[in-house]
Motif scaffolding. Structure first.
Motif, PDB file in Angstrom:
ATOM      1  N   PHE A   1      24.308  39.192  51.139  1.00  0.00           N
ATOM      2  CA  PHE A   1      25.561  38.542  51.522  1.00  0.00           C
ATOM      3  C   PHE A   1      26.663  39.094  50.637  1.00  0.00           C
ATOM      4  O   PHE A   1      26.405  39.712  49.608  1.00  0.00           O
ATOM      5  CB  PHE A   1      25.463  37.015  51.444  1.00  0.00           C
ATOM      6  CG  PHE A   1      25.476  36.466  50.044  1.00  0.00           C
ATOM      7  CD1 PHE A   1      26.661  36.072  49.447  1.00  0.00           C
ATOM      8  CD2 PHE A   1      24.292  36.336  49.334  1.00  0.00           C
ATOM      9  CE1 PHE A   1      26.673  35.563  48.158  1.00  0.00           C
ATOM     10  CE2 PHE A   1      24.295  35.821  48.051  1.00  0.00           C
ATOM     11  CZ  PHE A   1      25.484  35.439  47.457  1.00  0.00           C
ATOM     12  N   THR A   2      27.902  38.869  51.046  1.00  0.00           N
ATOM     13  CA  THR A   2      29.053  39.370  50.303  1.00  0.00           C
ATOM     14  C   THR A   2      29.819  38.210  49.678  1.00  0.00           C
ATOM     15  O   THR A   2      30.209  37.274  50.374  1.00  0.00           O
ATOM     16  CB  THR A   2      29.988  40.171  51.229  1.00  0.00           C
ATOM     17  OG1 THR A   2      29.239  41.247  51.803  1.00  0.00           O
ATOM     18  CG2 THR A   2      31.170  40.740  50.459  1.00  0.00           C
TER      19      THR A   2
ATOM     20  N   LEU B   1      30.530  33.691  41.014  1.00  0.00           N
ATOM     21  CA  LEU B   1      29.809  34.898  41.406  1.00  0.00           C
ATOM     22  C   LEU B   1      30.817  36.021  41.652  1.00  0.00           C
ATOM     23  O   LEU B   1      31.679  35.899  42.520  1.00  0.00           O
ATOM     24  CB  LEU B   1      28.992  34.627  42.674  1.00  0.00           C
ATOM     25  CG  LEU B   1      27.833  35.563  42.961  1.00  0.00           C
ATOM     26  CD1 LEU B   1      26.825  35.552  41.827  1.00  0.00           C
ATOM     27  CD2 LEU B   1      27.151  35.165  44.256  1.00  0.00           C
ATOM     28  N   PRO B   2      30.738  37.112  40.894  1.00  0.00           N
ATOM     29  CA  PRO B   2      31.699  38.208  41.073  1.00  0.00           C
ATOM     30  C   PRO B   2      31.707  38.746  42.507  1.00  0.00           C
ATOM     31  O   PRO B   2      30.700  38.697  43.210  1.00  0.00           O
ATOM     32  CB  PRO B   2      31.206  39.272  40.094  1.00  0.00           C
ATOM     33  CG  PRO B   2      30.438  38.513  39.061  1.00  0.00           C
ATOM     34  CD  PRO B   2      29.801  37.375  39.808  1.00  0.00           C
ATOM     35  N   ALA B   3      32.851  39.277  42.907  1.00  0.00           N
ATOM     36  CA  ALA B   3      32.999  39.851  44.246  1.00  0.00           C
ATOM     37  C   ALA B   3      32.057  41.037  44.415  1.00  0.00           C
ATOM     38  O   ALA B   3      31.797  41.777  43.476  1.00  0.00           O
ATOM     39  CB  ALA B   3      34.448  40.283  44.468  1.00  0.00           C
ATOM     40  N   GLY B   4      31.551  41.192  45.626  1.00  0.00           N
ATOM     41  CA  GLY B   4      30.666  42.308  45.943  1.00  0.00           C
ATOM     42  C   GLY B   4      29.482  41.854  46.771  1.00  0.00           C
ATOM     43  O   GLY B   4      29.367  40.683  47.139  1.00  0.00           O
ATOM     44  N   ASP B   5      28.610  42.796  47.062  1.00  0.00           N
ATOM     45  CA  ASP B   5      27.403  42.505  47.830  1.00  0.00           C
ATOM     46  C   ASP B   5      26.281  42.082  46.888  1.00  0.00           C
ATOM     47  O   ASP B   5      26.106  42.661  45.811  1.00  0.00           O
ATOM     48  CB  ASP B   5      26.965  43.738  48.631  1.00  0.00           C
ATOM     49  CG  ASP B   5      27.904  44.049  49.779  1.00  0.00           C
ATOM     50  OD1 ASP B   5      28.637  43.141  50.218  1.00  0.00           O
ATOM     51  OD2 ASP B   5      27.905  45.204  50.241  1.00  0.00           O
TER      52      ASP B   5
ATOM     53  N   ALA C   1      32.361  29.320  46.415  1.00  0.00           N
ATOM     54  CA  ALA C   1      31.114  28.814  45.834  1.00  0.00           C
ATOM     55  C   ALA C   1      29.962  29.228  46.749  1.00  0.00           C
ATOM     56  O   ALA C   1      30.083  29.166  47.974  1.00  0.00           O
ATOM     57  CB  ALA C   1      31.168  27.298  45.709  1.00  0.00           C
ATOM     58  N   TYR C   2      28.833  29.661  46.163  1.00  0.00           N
ATOM     59  CA  TYR C   2      27.688  30.138  46.936  1.00  0.00           C
ATOM     60  C   TYR C   2      26.411  29.456  46.461  1.00  0.00           C
ATOM     61  O   TYR C   2      26.271  29.112  45.292  1.00  0.00           O
ATOM     62  CB  TYR C   2      27.523  31.656  46.770  1.00  0.00           C
ATOM     63  CG  TYR C   2      28.686  32.422  47.334  1.00  0.00           C
ATOM     64  CD1 TYR C   2      28.733  32.751  48.676  1.00  0.00           C
ATOM     65  CD2 TYR C   2      29.755  32.777  46.529  1.00  0.00           C
ATOM     66  CE1 TYR C   2      29.814  33.439  49.214  1.00  0.00           C
ATOM     67  CE2 TYR C   2      30.837  33.460  47.043  1.00  0.00           C
ATOM     68  CZ  TYR C   2      30.864  33.784  48.384  1.00  0.00           C
ATOM     69  OH  TYR C   2      31.941  34.455  48.894  1.00  0.00           O
TER      70      TYR C   2
ATOM     71  N   GLU D   1      28.263  49.392  44.978  1.00  0.00           N
ATOM     72  CA  GLU D   1      29.148  49.807  46.067  1.00  0.00           C
ATOM     73  C   GLU D   1      28.722  51.175  46.580  1.00  0.00           C
ATOM     74  O   GLU D   1      28.336  52.031  45.794  1.00  0.00           O
ATOM     75  CB  GLU D   1      30.590  49.901  45.570  1.00  0.00           C
ATOM     76  CG  GLU D   1      31.191  48.582  45.182  1.00  0.00           C
ATOM     77  CD  GLU D   1      32.631  48.740  44.725  1.00  0.00           C
ATOM     78  OE1 GLU D   1      33.321  49.646  45.222  1.00  0.00           O
ATOM     79  OE2 GLU D   1      33.044  47.948  43.870  1.00  0.00           O
ATOM     80  N   PRO D   2      28.824  51.410  47.899  1.00  0.00           N
ATOM     81  CA  PRO D   2      28.446  52.711  48.436  1.00  0.00           C
ATOM     82  C   PRO D   2      29.209  53.862  47.772  1.00  0.00           C
ATOM     83  O   PRO D   2      28.651  54.920  47.538  1.00  0.00           O
ATOM     84  CB  PRO D   2      28.802  52.611  49.925  1.00  0.00           C
ATOM     85  CG  PRO D   2      28.790  51.149  50.211  1.00  0.00           C
ATOM     86  CD  PRO D   2      29.207  50.477  48.932  1.00  0.00           C
TER      87      PRO D   2
END
Length: 176
Positions: free
Chosen positions: A123-124, A71-75, A130-131, A156-157
């Motif tokens: 979630f971030t 899962l790529p980084a980020g929210d 692993a998520y 992203e904001p």
């Protein structure tokens, strides 16, 4: 239906996976995920008829978002549909997510909805862990079930702000 991809779980065994945008989603539980569906299952137009489930005694039904680093980084926003025609408020469900098997409970009384998501949370991802998302019944005698899960990347904001500023600049230029 546009925006939905069906995922089979063979009755009484973990199983089924689907690759969406390079992330391999799979479904399971400690003693084997089960699927119950309408004829022609999976039928993505009948979210209240098709579901994966596990029965009572603290069992969880889990949707895995690939493996570590998938899962790529980020929210990420998660919307969970869970519908129980025989809904009993005493048997509310826990919903949460795990990061490398560490649980975060988001709601301990998720309830049931036939018209929209039963729970929604953000979630971030750090891009390396692993998520997964899980549902668990909060008493020993009921069934927990997932009808659908939608996972959406949250911009992203700074990207949203830049888009907004660009729009304002165009409006200002247009007025001249």
């Amino acid at each position: 239906e546009a925006g939905w991809t069906a995922l089979n779980a063979t009755h009484a065994t973990n199983g089924g996976s689907v690759d969406i945008g390079g992330v391999v989603f799979s479904i399971g539980s400690a003693d084997g995920a089960r699927i119950r569906g309408s004829s022609g299952s999976p039928n993505p137009n009948a979210l209240t008829a098709d579901f994966a489930y596990d029965d009572g005694s603290g069992q969880a039904i889990i949707l895995f978002f690939g493996g570590a680093g998938s899962l790529p980084a980020g929210d990420w926003q998660v919307e969970v549909w869970s519908y129980d025609a025989d809904f009993d408020p005493i048997g509310d469900q826990f919903v949460g997510y795990r990061t490398n098997t560490t649980e975060t409970i988001v709601a301990s009384d998720m309830g049931s909805s036939s018209t929209g998501p039963s729970a929604s949370f953000i979630f971030t991802s750090d891009g390396t862990s692993a998520y997964d998302v899980f549902l668990r019944e909060n008493n020993g005698g009921n069934r927990t079930r997932i009808n659908a899960v939608r996972l959406t990347s949250v911009p992203e904001p700074s990207s949203t702000a830049l888009l907004g500023l660009g729009g304002l600049a165009l409006l200002a230029r247009r007025k001249r």
